[in-house]
Design a protein around this motif. Structure first.
Motif, mmCIF file in Angstrom:
data_model
loop_
_atom_site.group_PDB
_atom_site.id
_atom_site.type_symbol
_atom_site.label_atom_id
_atom_site.label_comp_id
_atom_site.label_asym_id
_atom_site.label_seq_id
_atom_site.Cartn_x
_atom_site.Cartn_y
_atom_site.Cartn_z
ATOM 1 N N LEU A 77 66.138 16.562 -40.951
ATOM 2 C CA LEU A 77 65.540 17.659 -40.192
ATOM 3 C C LEU A 77 65.973 17.644 -38.725
ATOM 4 O O LEU A 77 66.127 18.703 -38.105
ATOM 5 N N LEU A 78 66.145 16.454 -38.168
ATOM 6 C CA LEU A 78 66.546 16.365 -36.764
ATOM 7 C C LEU A 78 67.986 16.817 -36.545
ATOM 8 O O LEU A 78 68.367 17.180 -35.433
ATOM 9 N N LYS A 79 68.790 16.786 -37.616
ATOM 10 C CA LYS A 79 70.210 17.130 -37.481
ATOM 11 C C LYS A 79 70.559 18.499 -38.058
ATOM 12 O O LYS A 79 71.615 19.035 -37.738
ATOM 13 N N THR A 80 69.701 19.049 -38.916
ATOM 14 C CA THR A 80 70.055 20.253 -39.673
ATOM 15 C C THR A 80 68.945 21.294 -39.587
ATOM 16 O O THR A 80 67.757 20.950 -39.603
ATOM 17 N N GLU A 81 69.340 22.540 -39.514
ATOM 18 C CA GLU A 81 68.383 23.654 -39.542
ATOM 19 C C GLU A 81 67.985 23.899 -40.998
ATOM 20 O O GLU A 81 68.816 24.264 -41.813
ATOM 21 N N ILE A 82 66.723 23.704 -41.322
ATOM 22 C CA ILE A 82 66.234 23.809 -42.700
ATOM 23 C C ILE A 82 65.357 25.046 -42.853
ATOM 24 O O ILE A 82 64.478 25.311 -42.028
ATOM 25 N N ALA A 83 65.586 25.802 -43.960
ATOM 26 C CA ALA A 83 64.792 27.005 -44.231
ATOM 27 C C ALA A 83 63.563 26.687 -45.058
ATOM 28 O O ALA A 83 62.465 27.171 -44.784
ATOM 29 N N VAL A 84 63.717 25.885 -46.126
ATOM 30 C CA VAL A 84 62.616 25.564 -47.037
ATOM 31 C C VAL A 84 62.698 24.081 -47.386
ATOM 32 O O VAL A 84 63.788 23.544 -47.599
ATOM 33 N N ILE A 85 61.525 23.444 -47.464
ATOM 34 C CA ILE A 85 61.453 22.032 -47.851
ATOM 35 C C ILE A 85 60.698 21.936 -49.161
ATOM 36 O O ILE A 85 59.559 22.386 -49.268
#
Length: 496
Positions: free
Chosen positions: A45-53
């Motif tokens: 999460l700190l390195k990548t833009e996430i839409a859904v977990i």
């Protein structure tokens, strides 16, 4: 239409489940990011833009609830959609706790692929649309600021014109319009023409022509809006349908706001129209899917209820093992059907799944062509095969290393004939009474499938022949209503 892929984070400590989620979600065409623990998920999460977990509730060290709490503490992820997957029965308190932690939904195990895909797709699309709207809003704000700077020294008329233009949103499936209440003049932007399926060159915008494009059942909405503004209403919003000249019906939502003069009289009405047809269709598909899932769940529960009700055993442990075996057989065929989107199941795959728990190398011979079974037929036949395999492993050919089992099948005139031939096992004696296994097999094959089941209790091994129509729709009557269970014996064999 092509769109930019978004990242979906899959969090689970079990590699097999992660692989299953990847298989289910790959058709969405999004980027699937894998994390095998809560801490690894935080690093991603700190390195990548996430839409859904998509996160498993039960994980070692850092469970789903703790992970959700840590994610929500970070300003960047306060609005990130999180879906919990739980393999255990979730209480209302746990569910409430999950929602308080920021979960947007729960998915129970076993996962229904269609449902999981639909949920992920909705939140991925929502994320994409949100980002697009943010970009468009920023562009619009930039244009407004630039235009405002240019018009600081303009006349009042130019400022008024610019104010009307700023209301026109030419992005996505949206359109804006302006109606001079005094003169009756209309102004549509390009998006408004596009939504109504007409062109500025051939369509004259006036009340009569606009009304002609409205669905007959929604014409009263226009009359009601005009009446509301005449009574002093300053804003109005409604959903309505339009009928394009090519015959296509589209759903829209319209908002309108009135401008009044110093005396309070309406002088202008401006508004925005948004095409929501795809959203309406998605809602219909979701409702249909929900009804289908409900129907299948009820069928599965009816079968499970019959198994629990009719299983008999002299000891609790034997009873539990019998029920678990039959429920697992039902679960295995459900997995096969889910992978085919409930289109059907291949017979050899069905047999292989029932063989898997026994790990018998070289004792079993299979011979037959590919046969595709209807979902209901596959469910019923899977339970019948389970009874044969279970009792063979307990009392028949599969109970000894010297035993052999040959399963062959063929199809002629849409009639499936399956032969079950055992040899080399203990000496077989004809049972004195029919136990649950025999009667459930007979009831399922004959009453449910409209076929026939024949048993030949040969001394050298059981010979069973099943005949099942492939085109007949299986009966809807639950298995428990097909026969009464009055004994506890299984397919009885005696060794000599």
């Amino acid at each position: 239409m092509d769109h930019e892929k978004v990242n979906i984070l899959l969090v689970d400590d079990q590699p097999a489940k992660l692989l299953a989620y990847e298989v289910i979600l790959k058709d969405l065409g999004e980027n699937l990011v894998i994390a095998s623990s809560g801490r690894e998920a935080l690093e991603v999460l700190l390195k990548t833009e996430i839409a859904v977990i998509l996160v498993d509730v039960c994980m070692p060290e850092l469970d789903g609830f703790e992970l959700a709490a840590m994610i929500r503490e970070h300003p960047r992820f306060q609005k990130t959609a999180m879906i919990f997957i739980s393999a255990i029965q979730v209480s209302d308190i746990d569910r409430l706790r999950g929602y308080e932690m920021g979960a947007v939904d729960y998915v129970p195990v076993p996962v229904v692929p269609e449902v999981l895909r639909a949920k992920i797709k909705v939140f991925a699309e929502l994320y994409r649309k949100t980002r697009e709207l943010e970009r468009l809003n920023q562009e619009l704000e930039d244009r407004v600021r630039a235009r405002t700077a240019e018009l600081e020294n303009s006349t009042a008329k130019l400022r008024e014109s610019e104010q009307r233009r700023s209301m026109a949103i030419a992005a996505g499936k949206m359109g804006s319009w302006d109606w001079d209440w005094i003169s009756g003049d209309w102004m549509w932007d390009e998006g408004q023409y596009r939504i109504f399926g007409v062109s500025p060159e051939s369509f004259e915008v006036n009340p009569a022509n606009v009304q002609a494009l409205l669905h007959p059942d929604d014409v009263d909405q226009l009359r009601k809006a005009i009446a509301e503004f005449n009574r002093g209403t300053r804003a109005y919003e409604t959903e309505f349908r339009i009928m394009r000249p090519d015959g296509e019906v589209r759903w829209c939502v319209g908002t309108a706001a009135a401008t009044v003069d110093d005396s309070g009289r309406v002088v202008r009405v401006s508004g925005v129209t948004v095409d929501i047809t795809e959203r309406k269709r998605a809602e219909e598909r979701q409702n249909l899917l929900a009804r289908e899932v409900d129907h299948r769940a009820k069928n599965a529960l009816a079968l499970a209820q019959s198994i629990v009700r009719l299983t008999r055993a002299d000891e609790v442990k034997a009873y539990v093992n019998a029920v678990e075996g039959r429920i697992n057989a039902l679960a295995r065929v459900h997995t096969i059907l889910s992978l085919s989107s409930w289109q059907g199941a291949e017979l050899s795959r069905l047999i292989d799944e029932e063989l898997a728990p026994y790990s018998l190398g070289g004792q079993i011979i299979l011979a037959g062509p590919q046969v595709q079974l209807l979902p209901a037929t596959a469910q019923t036949l899977a339970l019948a095969l389970h009874e044969l395999f279970t009792n063979s492993a307990k009392y028949g050919a599969l109970s000894t290393r010297s035993g052999r089992l040959t399963i062959g099948w063929q199809v002629e005139d849409q009639l499936l004939t399956l032969s079950w031939e055992e040899s080399g096992g203990p000496l077989v004696m004809t049972p004195k009474s029919r136990g649950f296994g025999t009667r459930s097999l007979l009831a399922s094959v004959e009453s449910q499938l409209g076929g026939q089941a024949r048993f030949d209790w040969r001394a050298e091994g059981l010979l069973c022949r099943l005949e099942v129509p492939l085109t007949r729709k299986p009966a809807a009557t639950p298995l428990s209503e097909k026969f009464e269970d009055t004994g506890s014996a299984e397919l009885q064999r005696a060794s000599g």
